[in-house]
Design an enzyme around this catalytic site. Structure first.
Site, PDB file in Angstrom:
ATOM      1  N   LYS A  55     128.173 -10.845 -52.215  1.00 29.41           N
ATOM      2  CA  LYS A  55     128.425 -11.293 -50.834  1.00 29.41           C
ATOM      3  C   LYS A  55     128.144 -10.172 -49.847  1.00 29.41           C
ATOM      4  O   LYS A  55     127.479 -10.364 -48.839  1.00 29.41           O
ATOM      5  CB  LYS A  55     129.883 -11.707 -50.724  1.00 29.41           C
ATOM      6  CG  LYS A  55     130.371 -13.012 -50.373  1.00 29.41           C
ATOM      7  CD  LYS A  55     129.734 -14.308 -50.507  1.00 29.41           C
ATOM      8  CE  LYS A  55     128.464 -14.509 -51.253  1.00 29.41           C
ATOM      9  NZ  LYS A  55     128.345 -15.756 -51.943  1.00 29.41           N
ATOM     10  N   CYS A 106     112.283 -24.200 -47.902  1.00 32.55           N
ATOM     11  CA  CYS A 106     111.539 -24.950 -46.904  1.00 32.55           C
ATOM     12  C   CYS A 106     112.251 -26.279 -46.641  1.00 32.55           C
ATOM     13  O   CYS A 106     112.784 -26.903 -47.550  1.00 32.55           O
ATOM     14  CB  CYS A 106     110.092 -25.258 -47.285  1.00 32.55           C
ATOM     15  SG  CYS A 106     109.133 -23.786 -47.584  1.00 32.55           S
ATOM     16  N   GLU A 152     124.314  -9.292 -49.703  1.00 33.80           N
ATOM     17  CA  GLU A 152     123.361 -10.282 -49.199  1.00 33.80           C
ATOM     18  C   GLU A 152     123.448 -10.488 -47.691  1.00 33.80           C
ATOM     19  O   GLU A 152     122.457 -10.857 -47.067  1.00 33.80           O
ATOM     20  CB  GLU A 152     123.465 -11.623 -49.943  1.00 33.80           C
ATOM     21  CG  GLU A 152     124.663 -12.474 -49.616  1.00 33.80           C
ATOM     22  CD  GLU A 152     124.614 -13.843 -50.292  1.00 33.80           C
ATOM     23  OE1 GLU A 152     125.640 -14.264 -50.810  1.00 33.80           O
ATOM     24  OE2 GLU A 152     123.541 -14.486 -50.294  1.00 33.80           O
ATOM     25  N   LYS A 159     119.045 -21.177 -48.668  1.00 33.90           N
ATOM     26  CA  LYS A 159     120.223 -21.726 -49.345  1.00 33.90           C
ATOM     27  C   LYS A 159     119.884 -22.502 -50.606  1.00 33.90           C
ATOM     28  O   LYS A 159     120.663 -22.522 -51.545  1.00 33.90           O
ATOM     29  CB  LYS A 159     121.012 -22.617 -48.399  1.00 33.90           C
ATOM     30  CG  LYS A 159     122.339 -22.998 -48.981  1.00 33.90           C
ATOM     31  CD  LYS A 159     123.435 -23.020 -47.976  1.00 33.90           C
ATOM     32  CE  LYS A 159     124.772 -23.246 -48.621  1.00 33.90           C
ATOM     33  NZ  LYS A 159     125.365 -22.003 -49.116  1.00 33.90           N
ATOM     34  N   GLU A 190     130.928 -11.087 -57.679  1.00 37.18           N
ATOM     35  CA  GLU A 190     130.694 -11.995 -56.556  1.00 37.18           C
ATOM     36  C   GLU A 190     130.914 -11.276 -55.219  1.00 37.18           C
ATOM     37  O   GLU A 190     130.150 -11.472 -54.264  1.00 37.18           O
ATOM     38  CB  GLU A 190     131.603 -13.227 -56.702  1.00 37.18           C
ATOM     39  CG  GLU A 190     131.599 -14.187 -55.542  1.00 37.18           C
ATOM     40  CD  GLU A 190     130.219 -14.701 -55.144  1.00 37.18           C
ATOM     41  OE1 GLU A 190     129.237 -14.489 -55.868  1.00 37.18           O
ATOM     42  OE2 GLU A 190     130.129 -15.286 -54.049  1.00 37.18           O
ATOM     43  N   ASN A 225     107.093 -28.946 -49.004  1.00 36.32           N
ATOM     44  CA  ASN A 225     108.121 -28.099 -49.605  1.00 36.32           C
ATOM     45  C   ASN A 225     107.873 -28.114 -51.107  1.00 36.32           C
ATOM     46  O   ASN A 225     107.877 -29.173 -51.712  1.00 36.32           O
ATOM     47  CB  ASN A 225     109.509 -28.671 -49.258  1.00 36.32           C
ATOM     48  CG  ASN A 225     110.631 -28.117 -50.122  1.00 36.32           C
ATOM     49  OD1 ASN A 225     111.612 -28.796 -50.373  1.00 36.32           O
ATOM     50  ND2 ASN A 225     110.505 -26.904 -50.579  1.00 36.32           N
ATOM     51  N   GLY A 226     107.623 -26.923 -51.682  1.00 41.49           N
ATOM     52  CA  GLY A 226     107.381 -26.855 -53.117  1.00 41.49           C
ATOM     53  C   GLY A 226     106.253 -25.886 -53.413  1.00 41.49           C
ATOM     54  O   GLY A 226     105.822 -25.127 -52.538  1.00 41.49           O
ATOM     55  N   TRP A 247     110.208 -21.060 -45.958  1.00 43.87           N
ATOM     56  CA  TRP A 247     110.550 -19.861 -46.729  1.00 43.87           C
ATOM     57  C   TRP A 247     109.266 -19.534 -47.499  1.00 43.87           C
ATOM     58  O   TRP A 247     108.864 -20.282 -48.385  1.00 43.87           O
ATOM     59  CB  TRP A 247     111.699 -20.139 -47.687  1.00 43.87           C
ATOM     60  CG  TRP A 247     112.234 -18.914 -48.341  1.00 43.87           C
ATOM     61  CD1 TRP A 247     113.225 -18.101 -47.876  1.00 43.87           C
ATOM     62  CD2 TRP A 247     111.819 -18.354 -49.605  1.00 43.87           C
ATOM     63  NE1 TRP A 247     113.450 -17.067 -48.746  1.00 43.87           N
ATOM     64  CE2 TRP A 247     112.596 -17.191 -49.822  1.00 43.87           C
ATOM     65  CE3 TRP A 247     110.865 -18.697 -50.560  1.00 43.87           C
ATOM     66  CZ2 TRP A 247     112.460 -16.397 -50.954  1.00 43.87           C
ATOM     67  CZ3 TRP A 247     110.723 -17.903 -51.681  1.00 43.87           C
ATOM     68  CH2 TRP A 247     111.521 -16.769 -51.868  1.00 43.87           C
ATOM     69  N   HIS A 282     130.522   5.562 -67.428  1.00 43.82           N
ATOM     70  CA  HIS A 282     129.464   5.680 -68.424  1.00 43.82           C
ATOM     71  C   HIS A 282     128.099   5.863 -67.752  1.00 43.82           C
ATOM     72  O   HIS A 282     127.081   5.425 -68.270  1.00 43.82           O
ATOM     73  CB  HIS A 282     129.480   4.473 -69.356  1.00 43.82           C
ATOM     74  CG  HIS A 282     130.757   4.404 -70.143  1.00 43.82           C
ATOM     75  ND1 HIS A 282     131.048   5.289 -71.147  1.00 43.82           N
ATOM     76  CD2 HIS A 282     131.837   3.595 -70.023  1.00 43.82           C
ATOM     77  CE1 HIS A 282     132.251   5.009 -71.634  1.00 43.82           C
ATOM     78  NE2 HIS A 282     132.748   3.989 -70.961  1.00 43.82           N
ATOM     79  N   ARG A 307     117.408 -23.678 -45.293  1.00 43.78           N
ATOM     80  CA  ARG A 307     116.506 -23.746 -46.445  1.00 43.78           C
ATOM     81  C   ARG A 307     115.372 -22.732 -46.365  1.00 43.78           C
ATOM     82  O   ARG A 307     114.620 -22.550 -47.323  1.00 43.78           O
ATOM     83  CB  ARG A 307     115.886 -25.152 -46.549  1.00 43.78           C
ATOM     84  CG  ARG A 307     116.898 -26.248 -46.697  1.00 43.78           C
ATOM     85  CD  ARG A 307     116.217 -27.591 -46.718  1.00 43.78           C
ATOM     86  NE  ARG A 307     115.425 -27.761 -47.912  1.00 43.78           N
ATOM     87  CZ  ARG A 307     115.891 -28.196 -49.072  1.00 43.78           C
ATOM     88  NH1 ARG A 307     117.164 -28.511 -49.178  1.00 43.78           N
ATOM     89  NH2 ARG A 307     115.117 -28.318 -50.102  1.00 43.78           N
TER      90      ARG A 307
END
Ligand code: F6R
Length: 599
Positions: A480, A2, A483, A594, A476, A101-102, A75, A499, A27
């Site tokens: 990428k 947010c 996402e 982010k 990584e 925000n929170g 968000w 395995h 955000r």
């Protein structure tokens, strides 16, 4: 998660708030909203809806907006992303409007204790805050009612509040979630990130936890006052905004992510100029001594930054001989390992705001251990709260998928490892210069890589395989690709595939192999043969020294310990082009944000 922006001054508040929200959309971008004072109607107006800031900007009327307003980009944590759950939220009776925000942890208890009978219209914890203020304001002035509300809230918040009875005052408060106050010639702006202040403020400061701020107007000039929770005045120190507008634009690129991938060679050079000026490593000696004397380093991180941590473990152990363990922050917080007597905690984070990391930081500091943060955002919570802080200097990273900050984290870890080595194993300055050139060579081949993606990444799933340092790059690379393209991708230690997971290999499934380590190259090639025998579509990325003529992409050689800085580049481009070709929102992938400021 947010983003919030508030403004009080002589400009049209909606212009500043919407421009700020556009910069904070990274955000969270499920929904957004604004509340401002309508000069002609002499009342507050609110627009909010599901969807992006572009909708807020283009589809509503701001003609009569004056110089006071608050805005939010969301968000979702409490309740679905829809119009009702979007911020701002009003108290019952519409006196107070709040953006937040929170996460308020005790919102249920507060509702039961103070807000019996209130008709809530949303599923959010924020509406509880607005109603608590309104309830307390029945018996006391607004300012006191807000302070009383803060005293009963548990959890994280960056809050902006307007009282519709007074269109000349803006209230703000913060605990754990970030909030900055910027002062310009024409007003005061408050925002979750300095990027939203650029262009409107010359100076700014991050507001401290449990601080309450009153922004008001006197004779047409905006001013502010800071108080602690008990109402005692608090002092602050201003900083200068050193970001220019160009740095936060797309600079001619179609997407921030592509711009940021292409900036990576200059990020390496910038870090070298900051930490290795004139070829000599410059890091605070006390920080180095903490690394040297620690019995063990505990790296705490999440996602991409954790992958950088794995590379860092390799570098610190192999170059400097210091034992390192890497932990997923959200696991460490609630299932910590048995610690050595003299540990050093290193927090790696591009945003510096990740709540999972902060929970660990608070805990280990409470236990008296030393802490160091490596982050790209010098004003961030983790940068400010750790004992020491190493800045990444990657410049603002706006695409949600981290690229240049990741590379920057690894460069910093490499510099640390060499600085801590008894005898530096190579000329770091020279080797990093080579890295920047090798990165440029890959970036120059991006159209060729796009062709590989079109030919090979054609299924709904994909595997990356590699060994040793290449395995970390695979983790990584897989993150990428998944996402931003939503192609289900796994990064595997090449030897581990057989395995169990090899059962998923069938005709045409893409397997991207990364080979840059001489000691294990032959083994990874064996694993490629195994998957190809089962129908996999191979795409081999190898450095020159260990390459084979049949490899699809051959990269320039750099020092073997630094290959993660090179091998990651084509995988970022693979992710970018795979998402581009299937029309995904590359810079703002679904469900993500982010800075992850909730645990
Ligand atoms: C993915 C990505 C995330 C973050 C993670 C931790 O591209 O950026 O995996 O690395 O959410 O965030 P930071 O690094 O800000 O602590």
């Amino acid at each position: 998660m947010c983003g919030i922006v508030g403004y009080l001054g002589r400009e049209k508040a909606s212009d500043i708030i919407i421009a700020g929200l556009e910069k904070l959309e990274y955000r969270g971008y499920d929904s957004c909203g604004i509340c401002f004072y309508d000069e002609r109607a002499k009342r507050f107006v609110m627009y909010k809806d599901k969807g992006r800031v572009a909708h807020l900007k283009n589809d509503f009327d701001y003609d009569k907006c004056n110089g006071l307003g608050i805005g939010h980009t969301r968000w979702a944590t409490h309740g679905q992303p829809n119009q009702l759950n979007s911020h701002p939220h009003f108290s019952e009776g519409d006196r107070f409007a709040v953006v937040h925000n929170g996460v308020i942890e005790n919102y249920k208890e507060l509702t039961e204790r103070y807000l019996a009978g209130v008709q809530f219209v949303s599923e959010t914890d924020t509406e509880v805050i607005a109603n608590l203020i309104a309830r307390f304001a029945l018996q006391m002035p607004a300012e006191e009612a807000i302070r009383k509300t803060l005293s009963v809230l548990e959890g994280s918040y960056a809050l902006l509040v307007v009282d519709t009875l007074d269109p000349h005052v803006l209230y703000a408060a913060k605990n754990k979630s970030p909030l900055l106050l910027g002062v310009g010639k024409r007003g005061v702006t408050l925002a979750s990130d300095v990027m939203a202040l650029v262009g409107y403020a010359d100076q700014y400061f991050p507001i401290e936890d449990k601080t309450f701020t009153v922004v008001s107007e006197k004779d047409g000039v905006s001013c502010f006052a800071l108080y602690d929770i008990l109402g005692h005045p608090v002092e602050t120190k201003f900083m200068t905004i050193d970001i220019v507008l160009d740095e936060i634009g797309k600079g001619g690129y179609s997407h921030y992510m592509l711009k940021e991938i292409c900036e990576q060679p200059s990020v390496v050079r910038k870090i070298v100029s900051k930490y290795l000026p004139e070829d000599r490593i410059q890091i605070d000696p006390e920080t180095l001594s903490w690394f040297k004397t620690a019995e063990r380093i505990y790296v705490i991180a999440a996602g991409t930054s954790m992958h950088a941590g794995f590379v860092g473990k390799y570098l610190l152990e192999n170059i400097a001989g210091i034992p390192v363990e890497v932990f997923i922050a959200s696991e460490f917080a609630y299932n910590p390992p048995l610690l050595v007597k003299n540990p050093l905690f290193v927090f790696i984070s591009q945003s510096g705001e990740t709540a999972d990391l902060r929970a660990c930081l608070v805990d280990v500091k409470r236990r008296g251990f030393r802490t160091v943060t490596i982050t790209n955002v010098p004003t961030s919570t983790l940068a400010r709260e750790a004992d020491k802080f190493l800045e990444i200097f990657a410049g603002p990273e706006i695409a949600v998928a981290s690229t240049k900050a990741y590379v920057g984290q690894i460069v910093i870890l490499a510099i640390l490892a060499v600085a801590l080595a008894d005898r530096p194993p190579f000329d770091l300055h020279k080797e990093l210069a080579k890295v920047a050139v090798a990165m440029e060579a890959v970036i120059d081949k991006r159209e060729f890589i796009h062709g590989l993606v079109k030919a090979k990444i054609t299924k709904r799933n994909c595997f990356y395989i590699g060994r040793s340092l290449d395995y970390f790059t695979c983790l990584e690379a897989a993150l990428k690709l998944k996402e931003i393209s939503y192609i289900q991708t796994e990064g595997f230690a090449a030897g581990e595939l057989k395995h169990g997971t090899i059962a998923l290999i069938e005709q045409g499934v893409p397997v991207v192999a990364i080979i840059s380590q001489k000691a294990v190259a032959r083994h990874t090639r064996g694993n490629i043969r195994e998957v190809c025998a089962r129908g996999a579509e191979k795409l081999v990325i190898a450095t020159q020294l260990v390459s084979d003529p049949t490899d699809e992409l051959i990269l320039m050689d750099v020092h073997e310990s630094l290959t993660p800085l090179i091998t990651i580049i084509p995988t970022q481009l693979i992710a970018f082009y795979a998402a581009l070709d299937i029309g995904k929102d590359i810079d703002k992938p679904r469900n993500l944000a982010k800075s992850v400021t909730v645990e």
